[in-house]
Scaffold this motif. Structure first.
Motif, short mmCIF file in Angstrom:
data_model
loop_
_atom_site.label_atom_id
_atom_site.label_comp_id
_atom_site.label_asym_id
_atom_site.label_seq_id
_atom_site.Cartn_x
_atom_site.Cartn_y
_atom_site.Cartn_z
N UNK A 1 3.23 48.79 26.77
CA UNK A 1 2.49 47.57 27.10
C UNK A 1 1.31 47.34 26.17
N UNK A 2 0.82 48.39 25.52
CA UNK A 2 -0.31 48.27 24.61
C UNK A 2 -1.61 48.79 25.18
N UNK A 3 -1.75 48.75 26.51
CA UNK A 3 -2.95 49.29 27.16
C UNK A 3 -2.65 49.50 28.64
N UNK A 4 -3.50 50.26 29.30
CA UNK A 4 -3.32 50.53 30.72
C UNK A 4 -3.41 49.24 31.53
N UNK A 5 -4.41 48.43 31.26
CA UNK A 5 -4.58 47.20 32.01
C UNK A 5 -3.40 46.26 31.81
N UNK A 6 -2.90 46.18 30.58
CA UNK A 6 -1.76 45.30 30.31
C UNK A 6 -0.52 45.75 31.08
N UNK A 7 -0.34 47.06 31.21
CA UNK A 7 0.80 47.57 31.97
C UNK A 7 0.71 47.22 33.44
N UNK A 8 -0.46 47.46 34.04
CA UNK A 8 -0.65 47.16 35.46
C UNK A 8 -0.55 45.66 35.70
N UNK A 9 -1.14 44.87 34.81
CA UNK A 9 -1.06 43.42 34.96
C UNK A 9 0.38 42.95 34.86
N UNK A 10 1.15 43.59 33.97
CA UNK A 10 2.56 43.25 33.83
C UNK A 10 3.35 43.54 35.09
N UNK A 11 2.99 44.59 35.82
CA UNK A 11 3.65 44.90 37.10
C UNK A 11 3.33 43.81 38.11
N UNK A 12 2.07 43.43 38.20
CA UNK A 12 1.66 42.39 39.15
C UNK A 12 2.37 41.07 38.84
N UNK A 13 2.53 40.76 37.55
CA UNK A 13 3.14 39.50 37.14
C UNK A 13 4.66 39.52 37.16
N UNK A 14 5.26 40.69 37.41
CA UNK A 14 6.72 40.79 37.45
C UNK A 14 7.36 41.06 36.12
N UNK A 15 6.56 41.33 35.07
CA UNK A 15 7.11 41.62 33.74
C UNK A 15 7.74 43.02 33.72
N UNK A 16 7.12 43.95 34.43
CA UNK A 16 7.63 45.32 34.55
C UNK A 16 7.80 45.66 36.02
N UNK A 17 8.72 46.59 36.30
CA UNK A 17 8.87 47.07 37.68
C UNK A 17 7.83 48.13 38.01
N UNK A 18 7.39 48.86 36.99
CA UNK A 18 6.41 49.93 37.19
C UNK A 18 5.67 50.15 35.89
N UNK A 19 4.51 50.80 35.98
CA UNK A 19 3.72 51.10 34.79
C UNK A 19 3.02 52.44 34.97
N UNK A 20 2.93 53.19 33.89
CA UNK A 20 2.19 54.45 33.90
C UNK A 20 0.74 54.16 33.57
N UNK A 21 -0.16 54.66 34.39
CA UNK A 21 -1.59 54.49 34.16
C UNK A 21 -2.31 55.71 34.71
N UNK A 22 -3.61 55.59 35.02
CA UNK A 22 -4.31 56.77 35.53
C UNK A 22 -5.30 56.41 36.62
#
Length: 300
Positions: free
Chosen positions: A175-196
């Protein structure tokens, strides 16, 4: 005795001047900051810290950012920055890239005395994903190839637990960054994201809620890693010892001398950080070995 005393006095008087010599060669100190969040928030969070370091060290301090973790690693390797705030995996990458040309000096410590954090796999709370098994054939976003909690640790541990990301998930983009991954999950772009997360009250999802980027109760996590040692404040090994010691002392004194700046770099009102503890490379050697394992898996 008088001659000895005079010599001692002369030597002692010279020490402060010798300790200040590094400022002649380093009129500007540059600190690298990795891309866990969007650029504007990152700069706003680190600006008070820059001001504190500049005032304490008596030289100009610049914040150096890059679009990826590797940008900070390469800047250290090229001597473009003097020190950096890195995650464990990014430190291991820098140590490997420079063949030991960097070293860790400090890691943050939480109020409960812990010096670690956790990788988590985040999903929408309303998506019906209660365990890793529910994500088979889904899209899991990693953060960055040099992210400890956003790639290296979850990738390594998932394989050990029988969930090889390469075959278990339909796709594993970055995703490029932690926030982008989590935001992508909220927006339906990803089913899940690794963060911390640092703990139940502080981490990337909690900070995003506090900043109004996502809603309360939108993000849950269904997997958590073993504890990861907090990423270190990393310096180039070729810096003068006096400079490194001055930086180290500024960090160690910050919780008392500049509490607002200290809490700002740790997540402001959500921060549960207490201060810093001294660390050395041995504490991160397992991360170096894990990265070597990941590289071998990619080659095979």
């Amino acid at each position: 005795m008088k001659i000895f005393a005079a010599a001692l006095l002369t030597t002692t008087a010279a020490l402060p001047a010798m300790a200040q010599d590094w400022k002649e060669d380093y009129r500007i100190l540059r600190i690298g900051v990795t891309s866990a969040e969007n650029e504007s928030d990152r700069m706003a969070r680190w600006e008070p810290w820059r001001d504190y370091l500049a005032e304490t060290l008596g030289v100009e301090v610049e914040i150096y950012t890059a679009g990826s973790y590797d940008g900070i690693v390469q800047a250290l390797a090229a001597g473009q920055i003097e020190f950096a705030s890195l995650g464990s995996s990014a430190y291991a990458a820098a140590w490997t890239e420079t063949e030991g040309g960097v070293r860790p000096i400090l890691a943050s410590q939480e109020q409960d005395g812990s010096t670690g954090y956790y990788s988590v796999i985040a999903v929408r709370c309303d998506a019906g994903h209660d365990s890793l098994d529910d994500l088979e054939g889904k899209v899991l976003a990693f953060a960055d190839p040099d992210s400890t909690s956003g790639y290296a640790v979850p990738n390594y541990n998932l394989v050990q637990q029988g969930y090889d990301p390469a075959s278990f998930f339909r796709a594993t983009p970055f995703s490029g960054s932690h926030e982008a991954g989590v935001q992508g999950v909220v927006n339906g772009q990803f089913d899940a994201a690794a963060t911390y997360i640092n703990n139940e009250v502080n981490g990337i999802p909690q900070r995003m809620v506090a900043k109004g980027m996502i809603g309360e109760g939108e993000i849950c996590w269904i997997w958590q890693s073993p504890e990861i040692t907090n990423g270190p404040v990393t310096v180039r090994s070729n810096l003068p010892d006096e400079l490194v010691e001055a930086v180290k002392q500024a960090y160690l004194r910050a919780p008392e001398d500049a509490p607002e700046a200290f809490q700002s770099i740790n997540g402001a009102e959500l921060s549960t950080a207490k201060g810093f503890v001294e660390v050395d490379h041995d504490r991160y050697q397992w991360i170096v070995e894990m990265r070597d394992w990941l590289k071998s898996q990619r080659r095979s």
